[in-house]
Design an enzyme around this catalytic site. Structure first.
Site, PDB file in Angstrom:
ATOM      1  N   PRO A 153       1.202   1.924   2.326  1.00  0.00           N
ATOM      2  CA  PRO A 153       2.726   1.121   2.567  1.00  0.00           C
ATOM      3  C   PRO A 153       2.181  -0.182   3.028  1.00  0.00           C
ATOM      4  O   PRO A 153       3.040  -1.135   3.074  1.00  0.00           O
ATOM      5  CB  PRO A 153       3.546   2.076   3.063  1.00  0.00           C
ATOM      6  CG  PRO A 153       2.698   3.306   3.802  1.00  0.00           C
ATOM      7  CD  PRO A 153       1.476   3.096   3.256  1.00  0.00           C
ATOM      8  N   ARG A 197      -6.673   0.141 -18.338  1.00  0.00           N
ATOM      9  CA  ARG A 197      -5.983  -0.352 -19.785  1.00  0.00           C
ATOM     10  C   ARG A 197      -6.733  -1.823 -19.807  1.00  0.00           C
ATOM     11  O   ARG A 197      -6.614  -2.428 -20.799  1.00  0.00           O
ATOM     12  CB  ARG A 197      -4.588  -0.601 -19.806  1.00  0.00           C
ATOM     13  CG  ARG A 197      -3.824  -1.223 -18.769  1.00  0.00           C
ATOM     14  CD  ARG A 197      -2.218  -1.472 -18.751  1.00  0.00           C
ATOM     15  NE  ARG A 197      -2.062  -2.438 -19.949  1.00  0.00           N
ATOM     16  CZ  ARG A 197      -1.630  -2.109 -21.130  1.00  0.00           C
ATOM     17  NH1 ARG A 197      -1.340  -0.891 -21.537  1.00  0.00           N
ATOM     18  NH2 ARG A 197      -0.998  -2.800 -22.032  1.00  0.00           N
ATOM     19  N   ASP A 216      -0.458  -9.960 -22.633  1.00  0.00           N
ATOM     20  CA  ASP A 216       0.337  -9.318 -21.509  1.00  0.00           C
ATOM     21  C   ASP A 216       1.187 -10.221 -20.898  1.00  0.00           C
ATOM     22  O   ASP A 216       0.692 -10.998 -20.447  1.00  0.00           O
ATOM     23  CB  ASP A 216      -0.356  -8.399 -20.472  1.00  0.00           C
ATOM     24  CG  ASP A 216      -0.284  -6.977 -20.840  1.00  0.00           C
ATOM     25  OD1 ASP A 216       0.822  -6.608 -21.477  1.00  0.00           O
ATOM     26  OD2 ASP A 216      -1.132  -6.165 -20.892  1.00  0.00           O
TER      27      ASP A 216
HETATM   28  C1  9D3 Z   1       7.676   5.630   9.130  1.00  0.00           C
HETATM   29  C2  9D3 Z   1       7.175   4.279   8.599  1.00  0.00           C
HETATM   30  N1  9D3 Z   1       6.539   4.568   7.178  1.00  0.00           N
HETATM   31  C3  9D3 Z   1       5.988   3.300   6.842  1.00  0.00           C
HETATM   32  C4  9D3 Z   1       7.083   2.453   5.853  1.00  0.00           C
HETATM   33  C5  9D3 Z   1       5.509   5.401   7.009  1.00  0.00           C
HETATM   34  C6  9D3 Z   1       5.117   6.038   5.903  1.00  0.00           C
HETATM   35  C7  9D3 Z   1       5.861   5.717   4.665  1.00  0.00           C
HETATM   36  C8  9D3 Z   1       5.435   6.135   3.246  1.00  0.00           C
HETATM   37  C9  9D3 Z   1       3.591   6.349   5.669  1.00  0.00           C
HETATM   38  C10 9D3 Z   1       3.342   6.960   4.291  1.00  0.00           C
HETATM   39  C11 9D3 Z   1       4.105   6.705   3.337  1.00  0.00           C
HETATM   40  C12 9D3 Z   1       3.551   7.144   2.097  1.00  0.00           C
HETATM   41  N2  9D3 Z   1       3.456   6.214   1.020  1.00  0.00           N
HETATM   42  C13 9D3 Z   1       2.178   5.768   0.691  1.00  0.00           C
HETATM   43  O1  9D3 Z   1       1.314   6.436   1.306  1.00  0.00           O
HETATM   44  C14 9D3 Z   1       2.091   4.645  -0.175  1.00  0.00           C
HETATM   45  C15 9D3 Z   1       3.019   3.577  -0.817  1.00  0.00           C
HETATM   46  C16 9D3 Z   1       4.440   3.487  -0.574  1.00  0.00           C
HETATM   47  O2  9D3 Z   1       4.981   4.358   0.190  1.00  0.00           O
HETATM   48  N3  9D3 Z   1       4.947   2.661  -1.100  1.00  0.00           N
HETATM   49  C17 9D3 Z   1       4.197   1.432  -1.860  1.00  0.00           C
HETATM   50  N4  9D3 Z   1       2.981   1.518  -2.039  1.00  0.00           N
HETATM   51  C18 9D3 Z   1       2.368   2.582  -1.440  1.00  0.00           C
HETATM   52  S1  9D3 Z   1       0.780   2.844  -1.644  1.00  0.00           S
HETATM   53  C19 9D3 Z   1       0.960   4.285  -0.426  1.00  0.00           C
END
Ligand code: 9D3
Length: 280
Positions: free
Chosen positions: A116, A181, A196
């Site tokens: 994230p 794709r 696209d």
């Molecule tokens: C408590 C703070 N969080 C950060 C915003 C912790 C957290 C949230 C979500 C840690 C890991 C996750 C899991 N999400 C992913 O691994 C993830 C993700 C996402 O949540 N949103 C957009 N893209 C991605 S890519 C990996």
């Protein structure tokens, strides 16, 4: 599914085609590492990507992270140093998985960490990575991944957008779909890949099909007229209108011709009038 030819193809013929493409070096490899391999595998058996695999253009292997643990409990996570809530993915299983992939599948061109906190993944990334032959995708879970994975194992870390998901599995599927794709032959109609909307920098024009009138709502007359030149012009103008109304941020970077720039001035004038009326 609308592709009778590919569905009807004999497995032996497909194997021939796969071998021909493999010899020509056009098969793209993906390795996805996750603690939920069945969830990821389920997303890769249907549709365009599923067909890309059965036709041999996409060689995708899903790896269970727990297979790269060495303790009795197959532990993939641990408490964070310094304390605090949540668990962190341990480095050893992820490093072990990529080492195994290197030995059995060759050295990858990119190792993507789904995070994230990563840079936002774009269509330009999908096009760039489709030119690579081999991409590894690492899925995080829990509160995070040991930072040494990002620093010393991944070549880039990517997010799919600003919303909180439960892990990197859905992002991994989105990214493999977007890259896969772009591999020549995976989408039956090459033209539709090139046209696209994001490739052109604008949203798509509106689409209609039969009936010509549905519950009192009519399809625009120009589409029924049979004047192909006028249809093409209407579509370019409507694509621009949709983009100005819904994604004005895209318009600045879109490559527009003289006529489109002229339309744009008209559409932006209309928007300013709308905004004034909205505030009255
Ligand atoms: C408590 C703070 N969080 C950060 C915003 C912790 C957290 C949230 C979500 C840690 C890991 C996750 C899991 N999400 C992913 O691994 C993830 C993700 C996402 O949540 N949103 C957009 N893209 C991605 S890519 C990996």
């Amino acid at each position: 599914m609308g592709n009778g030819a590919a569905d009807a193809a004999h497995p032996a013929e497909l194997e021939h085609e796969r071998q021909a493409r493999a010899l020509a070096g056009q098969v793209m490899k993906f390795d996805i590492v996750t603690i939920f391999p069945r969830m990821v595998e389920a997303g890769l058996v249907e549709g365009v990507i599923g067909r890309g695999r059965t036709s041999g253009l996409l060689d995708i292997v899903v790896h269970d992270l727990r297979a790269f643990t060495s303790d009795r409990h197959r532990t993939v996570d641990d408490v964070p140093f310094g304390g605090g809530p949540g668990m962190v993915l341990k480095p050893e299983p992820l490093f072990g998985a990529v080492e195994k992939i290197r030995e059995t599948r060759g050295t990858p061109d990119a190792v993507l960490l789904m995070s994230p906190a990563g840079r936002r993944f774009t269509q330009a990334d999908a096009r760039r990575l489709a030119k690579a032959g081999h991409v590894v995708v690492l899925c995080g879970r829990y509160e995070g991944v040991d930072e040494r994975v990002r620093e010393h194992l991944a070549t880039e870390d990517v997010s799919i957008g600003d919303y909180v998901l439960s892990g990197g599995e859905v992002p991994a599927l989105a990214i493999v779909d977007a890259i896969g794709r772009q591999v020549p032959g995976v989408v039956g109609d090459e033209q539709s890949v090139d046209e696209d909307s994001f490739t052109r920098g604008l949203l798509d024009h509106p689409h209609y099909t039969r009936p010509a009138e549905f519950r009192g709502h009519r399809v625009p007359d120009v589409l029924l007229s049979g004047h192909h030149g006028e249809v093409r012009q209407w579509r370019r103008r409507e694509a621009l209108r949709q983009t100005v109304e819904r994604r004005p941020d895209l318009v600045a970077d879109a490559p527009l011709d003289d006529e489109e720039r002229k339309w744009l001035r008209g559409l932006q004038g209309l928007r300013e009038q709308d905004e004034k009326q909205g505030s009255e």
